[in-house]
Design an enzyme around this catalytic site. Structure first.
Site, PDB file in Angstrom:
ATOM      1  CG  HIS A   2      16.341  25.311 -27.422  1.00 45.59           C
ATOM      2  ND1 HIS A   2      15.901  25.357 -28.733  1.00 45.59           N
ATOM      3  CD2 HIS A   2      17.280  24.326 -27.362  1.00 45.59           C
ATOM      4  CE1 HIS A   2      16.559  24.419 -29.429  1.00 45.59           C
ATOM      5  NE2 HIS A   2      17.402  23.797 -28.628  1.00 45.59           N
TER       6      HIS A   2
ATOM      7  CG  ASP B 177      22.129  23.280 -31.282  1.00 46.92           C
ATOM      8  OD1 ASP B 177      22.844  23.130 -30.292  1.00 46.92           O
ATOM      9  OD2 ASP B 177      21.102  22.595 -31.498  1.00 46.92           O
TER      10      ASP B 177
ATOM     11  CG  HIS C  97      17.905  20.877 -31.272  1.00 42.37           C
ATOM     12  ND1 HIS C  97      19.054  20.491 -30.618  1.00 42.37           N
ATOM     13  CD2 HIS C  97      17.098  19.787 -31.319  1.00 42.37           C
ATOM     14  CE1 HIS C  97      18.946  19.210 -30.258  1.00 42.37           C
ATOM     15  NE2 HIS C  97      17.769  18.756 -30.680  1.00 42.37           N
TER      16      HIS C  97
ATOM     17  CG  ASP D  69      22.888  19.660 -31.037  1.00 41.63           C
ATOM     18  OD1 ASP D  69      23.302  20.441 -31.923  1.00 41.63           O
ATOM     19  OD2 ASP D  69      22.070  19.998 -30.164  1.00 41.63           O
TER      20      ASP D  69
ATOM     21  CE1 TYR E  36      23.119  18.292 -25.050  1.00 41.46           C
ATOM     22  CE2 TYR E  36      22.427  18.153 -27.343  1.00 41.46           C
ATOM     23  CZ  TYR E  36      22.482  18.834 -26.155  1.00 41.46           C
ATOM     24  OH  TYR E  36      21.897  20.064 -26.044  1.00 41.46           O
TER      25      TYR E  36
HETATM   26  N1  Q9C Z   1      11.818  13.684 -28.242  1.00 42.74           N
HETATM   27  C1  Q9C Z   1      20.145  21.981 -27.159  1.00 42.74           C
HETATM   28  O1  Q9C Z   1      20.712  21.314 -28.008  1.00 42.74           O
HETATM   29  N2  Q9C Z   1      15.035  16.984 -26.929  1.00 42.74           N
HETATM   30  N3  Q9C Z   1      18.954  21.627 -26.668  1.00 42.74           N
HETATM   31  C2  Q9C Z   1      13.666  16.654 -26.959  1.00 42.74           C
HETATM   32  C3  Q9C Z   1      12.012  14.950 -27.617  1.00 42.74           C
HETATM   33  C4  Q9C Z   1      15.346  18.238 -26.377  1.00 42.74           C
HETATM   34  C5  Q9C Z   1      18.313  20.438 -27.149  1.00 42.74           C
HETATM   35  C6  Q9C Z   1      13.457  15.322 -27.625  1.00 42.74           C
HETATM   36  C7  Q9C Z   1      16.621  18.734 -26.983  1.00 42.74           C
HETATM   37  C8  Q9C Z   1      17.079  20.057 -26.440  1.00 42.74           C
HETATM   38  C9  Q9C Z   1      20.782  23.201 -26.582  1.00 42.74           C
HETATM   39 ZN    ZN Z   2      20.769  21.435 -30.025  1.00 45.48          ZN
END
Ligand code: Q9C
Ligand code: ZN
Length: 655
Positions: free
Chosen positions: A137, A174, A176, A245, A285
């Protein structure tokens, strides 16, 4: 040729941690690294890997991707107190600084570069780096989503610079979207960024318009930002942004991928870039789920058998829709996709997500949600039982072969040569089936076939290869023997002229017959499929048949054993057959029995290589299939997609 799998782990990267309370960031904990490593240790995977030390990435290396300003901000946090750290962290979406963050992030970058060096210098074949903080990210001038420096992006720039690479594939699995990586390479055609991610029509974080399928890259980089695997870009190096994740139990991703899913993803990518694969940790996680999935990845990198995926092998409408959208969006940039029927895009008035909202059915929704935040105990129990089923008893890795025709040096190491059986034993075995067909002189070759097949059935070896004067007969006998032994589903791939097609009526076998001549036998039965195929001169259009038809059918069938028989007058070259064998290792826990007509002995060595999991040779310039062949696959797909549901992922025209 390089062998071995590198593993990079440095405990120091566990010192980066959240000092205050923040419900968004509190899942990115140090234990993600330490418990994954512990899990690797408990499966005895650590000792099978080549340990490679991490190092600090240099400022110069970080500046390959990031701005000086970003580097300076990060550096300045080393001496800050908690209040100051909190204040700087607030400048970013979902990030926290600790006094050791800068040091850890430099180690994470350095670890990724060490892995690239080990793979590119040929010290190892592939490897994995367990790193924190993650990277995908992170952007030129900003930390984001737990990421400070973009480890994978820096690794790609470094590989280009140091090794003069011109084609790098980054696969981001991932949950995301790695928007940071997308921004960095958006205009760069030398790096193909492929990401699949949860999107929910922009509801899911990072909730960006540009995470959708129509972000195809900019300027010269058009076509190099993709959401669809297997574009056949022939990369020289593959780097994985390896987030877990989407794994079962993950509180952030809330999806249900079981650990063995990651074995399959890894296995697919191992067929590219001559096996040069660098896997770098991103998200994940749920500690137990993360650890098991990391283990599955490393086991696969080491060449262990690929575990079976359980569950219904059918894509949901929404998944098919997404895949079709990406195909359509990329059609202008990839020859492979040139035969697409884009009318589909407009036909999507059904928009599956709208349908779903309209008639959402609570009972099915409950079922699909085996997991959510408050039943992490259940997930833990599930994983414990599930992994026991998968990993125990430890399947053997060995390949068995007969030594009569060839010398020991002929085969790669790890191949175990077996003794033959004597004639009376064989006679006893074949009496009862095909006995009338078996001539005295073929008995001996059936003997070696039986020895190897028995070892596979009894799980003494994982797979095996035998030569036969009559491959068709040997294969037919092998199939019958396996079913008698009790196997419920045997996949049989015949290549070449096969006179003898076994009876498939009991549904315990599925035969895919790849032959040059049109078959007279009508393929109305779902357990007998004739694929009429002759490879083009360069021999690399078979890819489309494997990925567009054979694999989806095979994955739908979920066999317990795969038998591949190569007869005379085969219409496929060595590389096509090797690719087929390598990818079929993804099924039936890698249990494969190969029987080769003895006139085709030149194939033995390369098939044995594919069986032991050595990487397949590069394919050279990809040649898209002719319209005629595309039509052929399309017709078969239309015919069989109701029975073999994974074909729906490649439904409509093109591959
Ligand atoms: N409701 C990686 O998996 N979450 N980063 C925001 C807002 C942030 C994930 C949730 C997740 C970051 C590397
Ligand atoms: Zn992620």
């Amino acid at each position: 040729m390089a062998s071995g799998t590198a593993l990079i782990y440095d405990e120091e990267m566990t010192t980066h941690k959240l000092l205050w309370s923040d419900p968004i960031c509190d899942i990115e904990v140090p234990e993600r690294l330490s418990s994954s490593y512990e899990q690797l240790r408990s499966y005895h995977l650590v000792e099978r890997c080549v340990p490679v030390p991490a190092r600090e990435g240099s400022e110069e290396e970080i500046l390959l991707v990031h701005s000086l300003e970003h580097l300076e901000v990060a550096k300045s946090t080393q001496t800050m107190n908690e209040e100051e750290l909190k204040r700087v962290s607030k400048n970013y979406d979902a990030f926290f600084f600790h006094p050791s963050t800068y040091r850890c992030a430099r180690l994470a970058v350095g670890a990724a570069l060490q892995l690239v060096d080990a793979v590119m210098a040929g010290k190892v074949h592939n490897g994995m780096a367990l790193v924190r903080p993650p990277g995908h990210h992170s952007q030129r001038n900003a930390a984001n989503g737990f990421c400070l420096f973009n480890n994978v992006a820096i690794a790609a720039e470094y590989a280009k610079l140091k090794y003069g690479l011109q084609r790098i594939l980054i696969v981001d699995w991932d949950v995301h979207h790695g928007q940071g990586t997308q921004y960095i390479f958006e205009e760069d055609p030398s790096v193909l960024y492929f990401s699949w991610h949860r999107y929910e029509h922009q509801e899911f974080w990072p909730s960006l318009r540009e995470s959708d399928y129509d972000a195809v890259g900019l300027g010269k980089g058009k076509g190099f930002n993709v959401n669809l695997p297997w574009n056949k870009f022939d990369p020289e190096l593959v780097i994985v942004s390896s987030g877990y994740d989407s794994g079962i139990g993950d509180p952030e991703g809330q999806m249900n991928a079981t650990p063995e899913v990651f074995a399959h993803l890894t296995h697919f990518l191992m067929q590219l870039a001559n096996g040069k694969l660098c896997v770098i940790l991103e998200g994940g996680y749920h500690l137990k789920s993360l650890g098991e999935s990391v283990c599955m990845t490393v086991k696969t990198l080491l060449g262990d058998p690929v575990p079976q995926i359980t569950g219904e092998m059918a894509p949901c409408l929404s998944a098919v829709e997404s895949i079709q959208n990406v195909r359509a969006a990329h059609k202008p940039y990839w020859k492979w996709l040139a035969y697409e029927d884009t009318s589909f895009l407009q036909n999507l008035s059904t928009k599956s997500h709208l349908l779903k909202k309209a008639n959402s059915n609570p009972s099915t929704e409950d079922e699909s949600q085996i997991t959510n935040n408050n039943n992490t105990v259940k997930v833990e129990r599930f994983l414990e039982l599930h992994m026991k089923n998968i990993l125990l008893p430890m399947p053997p890795i060995k390949t068995a072969a007969t030594g009569s025709e060839v010398s020991e040096h002929f085969f790669p190491e790890h191949v175990q040569l077996v003794k033959e059986m004597d004639k009376t034993e064989i006679k006893a075995l074949v009496s009862g089936f095909y006995a009338d067909l078996v001539k005295e002189e073929t008995l001996l070759s059936l003997g070696s076939m039986f020895v190897i097949l028995d070892k596979i059935l009894k799980k003494e070896v994982c797979n095996g290869i035998a030569a036969s004067p009559t491959a068709a007969l040997s294969a037919a006998v092998a199939l019958r023997h396996s079913v008698r032994f009790g196997l419920q589903r045997v996949l049989c791939v015949f290549v070449g002229d096969m006179q003898m097609i076994p009876n498939t009526e009991d549904g315990k076998m599925l035969v895919i017959n790849i032959c040059e001549k049109e078959q007279s036998r009508k393929t109305s039965c779902k357990h007998y499929i004739s694929l009429n195929w002759k490879e083009d001169a360069e021999g690399n259009d078979f890819f489309s048949a494997v990925l567009g038809f054979i694999l989806p059918v095979a994955y739908s069938y979920q066999p317990n054993l795969t038998v591949i028989a190569v007869g005379p007058n085969r219409s496929l070259g060595i590389s096509g057959i090797s690719l087929l064998v390598a990818l079929l290792r993804g099924l039936a826990e890698s249990r494969i029995f190969a029987v080769i007509e003895d006139t085709e002995i030149s194939l033995m060595q390369s098939i044995a290589k594919a069986l032991v999991g050595a990487s397949t040779p590069p394919f050279g310039i990809y040649v898209p299939p002719t319209q005629e062949k595309v039509n052929k696959i399309k017709a078969l797909r239309d015919q069989f997609q109701q029975e073999w549901k994974m074909l729906q992922c490649s439904v409509k025209d093109g591959i």
